[in-house]
Write an enzyme that holds these catalytic residues in place. Structure first.
Site, short mmCIF file in Angstrom:
data_model
loop_
_atom_site.label_atom_id
_atom_site.label_comp_id
_atom_site.label_asym_id
_atom_site.label_seq_id
_atom_site.Cartn_x
_atom_site.Cartn_y
_atom_site.Cartn_z
N GLY A 183 3.21 -3.15 -0.01
CA GLY A 183 2.01 -2.59 1.04
C GLY A 183 1.61 -3.37 2.32
O GLY A 183 2.15 -4.42 2.50
N THR A 218 -0.85 -6.14 4.36
CA THR A 218 -1.17 -7.42 3.82
C THR A 218 -2.28 -7.78 3.16
O THR A 218 -2.57 -8.60 2.29
CB THR A 218 -0.82 -8.34 5.08
N GLU A 219 -3.38 -7.12 3.93
CA GLU A 219 -4.88 -7.12 3.36
C GLU A 219 -5.03 -7.03 1.86
O GLU A 219 -5.55 -7.64 0.97
CB GLU A 219 -5.81 -6.58 4.23
N GLY A 259 -2.49 -6.90 -0.23
CA GLY A 259 -1.71 -7.97 -1.08
C GLY A 259 -2.57 -9.05 -1.27
O GLY A 259 -2.58 -9.77 -2.35
N GLU A 285 5.70 -7.60 -1.34
CA GLU A 285 6.48 -7.21 -0.05
C GLU A 285 5.35 -6.58 0.83
O GLU A 285 5.00 -5.61 0.55
CB GLU A 285 7.60 -6.18 -0.14
N CYS A 341 10.46 20.26 4.44
CA CYS A 341 9.86 21.16 3.81
C CYS A 341 8.62 21.65 4.25
O CYS A 341 7.56 21.15 4.61
CB CYS A 341 9.39 20.67 2.40
#
Length: 299
Positions: free
Chosen positions: A235, A237-238, A240, A257, A291
């Site tokens: 996801g 960076t913040e 993380g 990541e 869809c």
């Protein structure tokens, strides 16, 4: 739009300890079809109590039938899940297309197949990872023994929910860990389907748990829980950084990541039509069906 009754999934519950259960506080939230901006279905909104239940179920499973399986038996279960995913490729593709907005053909022929390949790959590793005997001085016997870390919290983003879940979940399960999977609140449907398929092929209760809900509450509760041994997150960076700070208190192993997705710079003299095609191609790289309202598969 595919309605809740048309979905190849029984939504609205959390998968905890092999059972489909409502959120402890009874809260729900809508997952939205980005093609129509309409609600697809209502899902259980987990909170801290539900996260705690899921972690406890995963921890209990470590010493149950799962913990007593041989490495080869674990590998065969992962292979069965891969085969079941291929059998249910149409269902997985419909769920992901409605939830994320990807072309159905892309999900079916790329995401689902790569996800199934991932479970096969890690199923093969199950019986190949082992310890060593080490020559030492004197009349001694020295060896290493590889054991599961324990409970792994897997937190995945919205854009490749099935594929990224497979990277995290398959790797963790292949070596005997148990998992609590927390999908993005904007694209949780294939995570729930993955849990359903895992039960169908015989994974013991509590080995794979799926909790849906807001990252700030559910994700933080997973990272903080003392029985969680590892956190894997993809996801921005913040988020993380926040996870790393929370995980540090419990000395948890962390794999991340982080960063942006498909940045583009379009100059003033660019061919705008070509630029738009390139931007779209950076996210959805196959032509196919999406869809949308009125049809399961609409070109």
């Amino acid at each position: 739009m595919a309605t809740a009754t048309q979905l190849p999934l029984s939504p609205g519950k959390l998968l905890i300890g092999g059972e489909w259960v409502a959120a402890a506080e009874g809260k729900t939230f809508s997952t939205i079809n980005p093609a129509t901006e309409e609600a697809i279905t209502e899902l259980a909104m987990a909170g801290k109590a539900d996260s705690d239940r899921a972690v406890e179920a995963a921890h209990a499973a470590l010493t149950g039938p799962w913990g007593k399986m041989s490495a080869a038996e674990r590998g065969r279960l992962l292979w069965r899940l891969a085969e079941r995913m291929r059998e249910k490729a149409d269902d997985l593709a419909l769920l992901e297309a409605c939830d994320v907005g990807k072309p159905v053909s892309e999900v079916k022929h790329v995401d689902v197949q790569f996800a199934a390949d991932t479970f096969e790959y890690f199923g093969g590793w199950s019986s190949k990872l082992h310890g060593d005997t080490i020559p030492v001085r004197g009349n001694n016997f020295n060896y290493t023994l590889r054991e599961p870390l324990g409970v792994v919290a897997c937190i995945v983003p919205w854009n490749f929910p099935l594929l990224m879940a497979s990277w995290k979940v398959a790797a963790a399960l292949s070596v005997g860990n148990t998992v609590v999977l927390k999908p993005s609140s904007t694209s949780p449907l294939t995570a729930l389907k993955l849990g359903e398929l895992a039960l169908e092929v015989g994974f013991p209760a509590g080995v794979l748990n799926v909790v849906t809900g807001p990252g700030r509450e559910v994700g933080d509760a997973l990272v903080r829980h003392p029985l969680v041994d590892k956190v894997t997150f993809t996801g921005e960076t913040e988020t993380g950084k926040s996870i790393m700070r929370l995980a540090a208190d419990g000395m948890k192993s962390v794999t991340m990541e982080l960063g942006g997705k498909s940045p583009n710079v379009v100059f003033a003299d660019a061919d705008l039509e070509a630029a738009v095609r390139g931007v779209i191609g950076g996210i959805f790289y196959n032509k196919g069906e999406v869809c949308t309202a009125g049809s399961r598969l609409l070109v």
